[in-house]
Scaffold this active site. Sequence first.
Site, PDB file in Angstrom:
ATOM      1  N   THR A   1       0.834  -1.211   0.000  1.00  0.00           N
ATOM      2  CA  THR A   1       0.000   0.000   0.000  1.00  0.00           C
ATOM      3  C   THR A   1       0.864   1.255   0.000  1.00  0.00           C
ATOM      4  O   THR A   1       0.645   2.180  -0.787  1.00  0.00           O
ATOM      5  CB  THR A   1      -0.927  -0.015   1.239  1.00  0.00           C
ATOM      6  OG1 THR A   1      -1.852  -1.097   1.096  1.00  0.00           O
ATOM      7  CG2 THR A   1      -1.689   1.280   1.388  1.00  0.00           C
TER       8      THR A   1
ATOM      9  N   SER B   1       4.137  -6.730  -2.745  1.00  0.00           N
ATOM     10  CA  SER B   1       3.891  -6.859  -1.318  1.00  0.00           C
ATOM     11  C   SER B   1       4.305  -8.253  -0.873  1.00  0.00           C
ATOM     12  O   SER B   1       3.782  -9.257  -1.342  1.00  0.00           O
ATOM     13  CB  SER B   1       2.400  -6.630  -1.068  1.00  0.00           C
ATOM     14  OG  SER B   1       2.113  -6.800   0.291  1.00  0.00           O
ATOM     15  N   ALA B   2       5.256  -8.318   0.067  1.00  0.00           N
ATOM     16  CA  ALA B   2       5.892  -9.596   0.391  1.00  0.00           C
ATOM     17  C   ALA B   2       4.934 -10.626   0.980  1.00  0.00           C
ATOM     18  O   ALA B   2       5.082 -11.822   0.724  1.00  0.00           O
ATOM     19  CB  ALA B   2       7.055  -9.356   1.357  1.00  0.00           C
ATOM     20  N   HIS B   3       3.959 -10.176   1.765  1.00  0.00           N
ATOM     21  CA  HIS B   3       3.112 -11.183   2.416  1.00  0.00           C
ATOM     22  C   HIS B   3       2.171 -11.863   1.430  1.00  0.00           C
ATOM     23  O   HIS B   3       1.475 -12.801   1.792  1.00  0.00           O
ATOM     24  CB  HIS B   3       2.356 -10.593   3.608  1.00  0.00           C
ATOM     25  CG  HIS B   3       1.305  -9.601   3.240  1.00  0.00           C
ATOM     26  ND1 HIS B   3      -0.020  -9.919   3.165  1.00  0.00           N
ATOM     27  CD2 HIS B   3       1.399  -8.299   2.896  1.00  0.00           C
ATOM     28  CE1 HIS B   3      -0.703  -8.846   2.821  1.00  0.00           C
ATOM     29  NE2 HIS B   3       0.128  -7.855   2.655  1.00  0.00           N
TER      30      HIS B   3
ATOM     31  N   GLN C   1      -0.545  -9.153  -6.858  1.00  0.00           N
ATOM     32  CA  GLN C   1      -1.116 -10.493  -6.967  1.00  0.00           C
ATOM     33  C   GLN C   1      -0.333 -11.416  -7.889  1.00  0.00           C
ATOM     34  O   GLN C   1      -0.335 -12.629  -7.708  1.00  0.00           O
ATOM     35  CB  GLN C   1      -2.580 -10.403  -7.425  1.00  0.00           C
ATOM     36  CG  GLN C   1      -3.516  -9.825  -6.360  1.00  0.00           C
ATOM     37  CD  GLN C   1      -3.611 -10.687  -5.099  1.00  0.00           C
ATOM     38  OE1 GLN C   1      -3.426 -11.902  -5.133  1.00  0.00           O
ATOM     39  NE2 GLN C   1      -3.878 -10.052  -3.965  1.00  0.00           N
TER      40      GLN C   1
ATOM     41  N   CYS D   1     -21.725  -7.168   2.808  1.00  0.00           N
ATOM     42  CA  CYS D   1     -22.023  -7.506   4.193  1.00  0.00           C
ATOM     43  C   CYS D   1     -20.775  -7.920   4.972  1.00  0.00           C
ATOM     44  O   CYS D   1     -20.841  -8.093   6.177  1.00  0.00           O
ATOM     45  CB  CYS D   1     -23.075  -8.599   4.232  1.00  0.00           C
ATOM     46  SG  CYS D   1     -23.073  -9.656   2.796  1.00  0.00           S
TER      47      CYS D   1
END
Lengths: 517, 517
Positions: A70, A194-196, A177, A320
């Site tokens: 991010t 993003s590493a995770h 992704q 939801c």
Amino acid sequence: MPYFDAASATPLHPVAREALLASLDEGWADPARLHREGRRARMLLDAARETAAEAVGCRPDELTFTPSGTRALHTGIAGTLDARRRTGRRLVVSSVEHSAVLHAADAHRAAGGQVTEVAVTRTGRVNDTAYARALADDTALACLQSANHEVGTRQPVTAVAEACRAAGVPLLVDAAQSLPWGPVSGAWGLLTGSAHKWGGPAGVGLLVVRKGVRFAPPAPRDEREAGRSPGFADIPGVVAAAASLRAAHAEAEAEAARLRALVDTIRERVPALVPDAEVVGDPERRLPHLVTFSCLYADGESLLHGLDRVGFSVSSGSSCTSSSLTPSHVLRAMGVLSEGNVRVSLPPGTSAAEVERFLTVLPGAVRSVREQLGAPADGASDRVHDRDPGASETAGAGAAGRAGVDGAVDAPAERVETPGETREGSGPAHPRGTDEASQVSQASPATQGTYTVDALGTLCPVPVIELAKVIDSVPVGAVVTVLADDEAARLDIPAWCSMRGHDYLGADGSAYRLRRR
Amino acid sequence: MPYFDAASATPLHPVAREALLASLDEGWADPARLHREGRRARMLLDAARETAAEAVGCRPDELTFTPSGTRALHTGIAGTLDARRRTGRRLVVSSVEHSAVLHAADAHRAAGGQVTEVAVTRTGRVNDTAYARALADDTALACLQSANHEVGTRQPVTAVAEACRAAGVPLLVDAAQSLPWGPVSGAWGLLTGSAHKWGGPAGVGLLVVRKGVRFAPPAPRDEREAGRSPGFADIPGVVAAAASLRAAHAEAEAEAARLRALVDTIRERVPALVPDAEVVGDPERRLPHLVTFSCLYADGESLLHGLDRVGFSVSSGSSCTSSSLTPSHVLRAMGVLSEGNVRVSLPPGTSAAEVERFLTVLPGAVRSVREQLGAPADGASDRVHDRDPGASETAGAGAAGRAGVDGAVDAPAERVETPGETREGSGPAHPRGTDEASQVSQASPATQGTYTVDALGTLCPVPVIELAKVIDSVPVGAVVTVLADDEAARLDIPAWCSMRGHDYLGADGSAYRLRRR
């Protein structure tokens, strides 16, 4: 306990864990210091940068470690927009980018910039010609994800990058992704990851700014990471991230083939196993490990909990399940059903047996949620597989019979009430629905053929359930108005019409009109 | 191998390591997800927040984890300035804040805001009355560190917080250096910290915004951490940070007393062991583990390397150790000598034997650097302990003798050249000095009593060395002009005058004037 939410985060890759533990003793010092401990930390950081750069396909000095994907996106976007502000203040994005990109676009708009959103097809894919047309003289930056995080659709990055190159606009690729599966080819100018997502630790993102791309690090300035990422870096985390990216790439080809076959199985069998389910996203140009489907008359949160109870962790783009009460912007941009949405993303190592077991428990989980919500009986659901009018009428009688418990739905002058919110344990997810009830009523004898379902105050998927319950009591050809103020209705009522073969006529505020077929 | 740079970063506390390892398996998932893994991650995150909040002395919902102390400062400052912009756009800071604060102030100034810098005394301490006077009607935010990171001086936070409260201005306390030793008392509004300062892992900072403080999270918005810290959190890191903060506080009292005694030893003995050394910072109101001193005629980088070679890791605020070529803004604001600056900050567990050994090797390390630089002979250095004019002249003859090798320094009409840069292995630290030479020359017989030392193109500490070499060949009462374009000269020449008892007369551009005493 199978975890099928790899697109959110994956457990640590064994290589990441090993690298993390190995560098805890050497990587804690300040790499900017000249002493022994600082030099060791610096060496680890430099080596990690080289490893990551090689995996991404860039030069080490083009790659910056950031605290998250991010933050990499925020910095990449702000830094390019600022450096190129004399060219213009237009930012081009696709409508299905990650919220980090769209929030950065909101911030740019709030600061007086312009944003062009390029639409996607029903499969969530950008048309590269349309994207190229969106590039104007005043375009400072274009953003395109390599693959979508919610539906797995791969984007035409190479073609769009070429169009951007021709237009002299840098392209920022959000590769969060797809990076676990390999580098992104094409003439992109910036790239984030993003590493995770690839089995690295949380707290590590990466931002690549290719040489030649004008870039102004956002203020406040800081000397670390070439001025592009303020603050003291987590070097053990960075080392683990780089090592696991290399490991993931080494395993990617074999694992992708294996998971692709498992996902194919899910894609094929879910529509057969679950009535009124729709698999969304591009069937071919997609990530190997990810599949998303939506289930009519179900809500995402209950489905999540139901699957969680039987041991499967998935995620959902239904409204939801989020605090915002609006359905996923990705599903909205695609124009597909958002209710009962389930995203399955398989982490490396997922077995065929786990997928089989998922397919075994899924139908029961969906059925249970629908029952709790008072959704149309199985007969109604069967119609999706057998749409000939005769079968439909038979099934419809069953649905009408349920809806007509409290009155005569086929007597149009009378008001027919149906239970609005009967789901047990709905908790705070549907707060507005608790004391409400949907109604179908005919306005007056003079407007014969116009029926109203009042679902005001109810939340997804109740408006569609109420509509489905009464539709068969409405004469063929008649117009039904559904009153619904839940955001999701804007997506789900047209999607329902399309799935069930009715004509969607449009909306006027909270009033949705359709013609029964 | 003693590591004496705890103020930069400390090795992982055993508790941090244990907590990190224990949470790697449970803390990798997205805490915003509803599934089992997400809930586990959420529980860890919530528990860490409660632990950290208790240690800091705030409510858990007031505490946000950030990727670093720097980011916590940037966000805390930007968010408060934005939320209070209708009150005014003035930011008040002390002149010795961490660069992260001063860079945020630069960014604020660049965006049209006003910044007031409150000066400090020669010990680096803010005067609370002066700080209170700086609070104006248009002040949106005031910042004050709890203790200084370079010299260890504690600031009057309680008094300044009270003044801020009275003025209706929120006070942000940068507690990075003091938080390892305990919570910060007083009516502050915001507080920041950094885990790797207390034995936690890198990559974790914290930002506390007390209830009632108006705060607008900077754009782009993000839903995580109450909107105050975008991006996916490193939960194992956060857990380790919280656990080690609690552990550090439990050990703080005993360890502070122990280290304070060791620092007292250094403070007392360095001036006796090292000629021409000055200990800086407040002798009493200071951090327990930190002491800083400067050594005339030495450069920080060589000293660092020299100490590193004999096994001690320290840091330095001298310009020659940073890429910016300007000396530490803290030393500058204090008006003390920057050359040969050494900061010793003892990590918990440092032994008395290690400190003894440091004091044993330090004098040799300084002497060696001075010799390499061609600094004044030992005799000259002795003068700091024996300032009577007779001794001075004797020593001066020696220095003049050295300086006069190539000519007659006592023949004012002639140009006397002295070696400018003779240090071996100086590398890139003093690039401009390599081919240069300082000169002392008398302009003309008509301006008898005016001498010039030309040190243009040389870097710290060469200008002061050249000055020291020739000062004794100048008649008492004569004015010497030093030409020096190195930034550090602005600090070091006045400091040298003050240490050696000469009259500093002022500077005009690169020309510094002083009168020999």
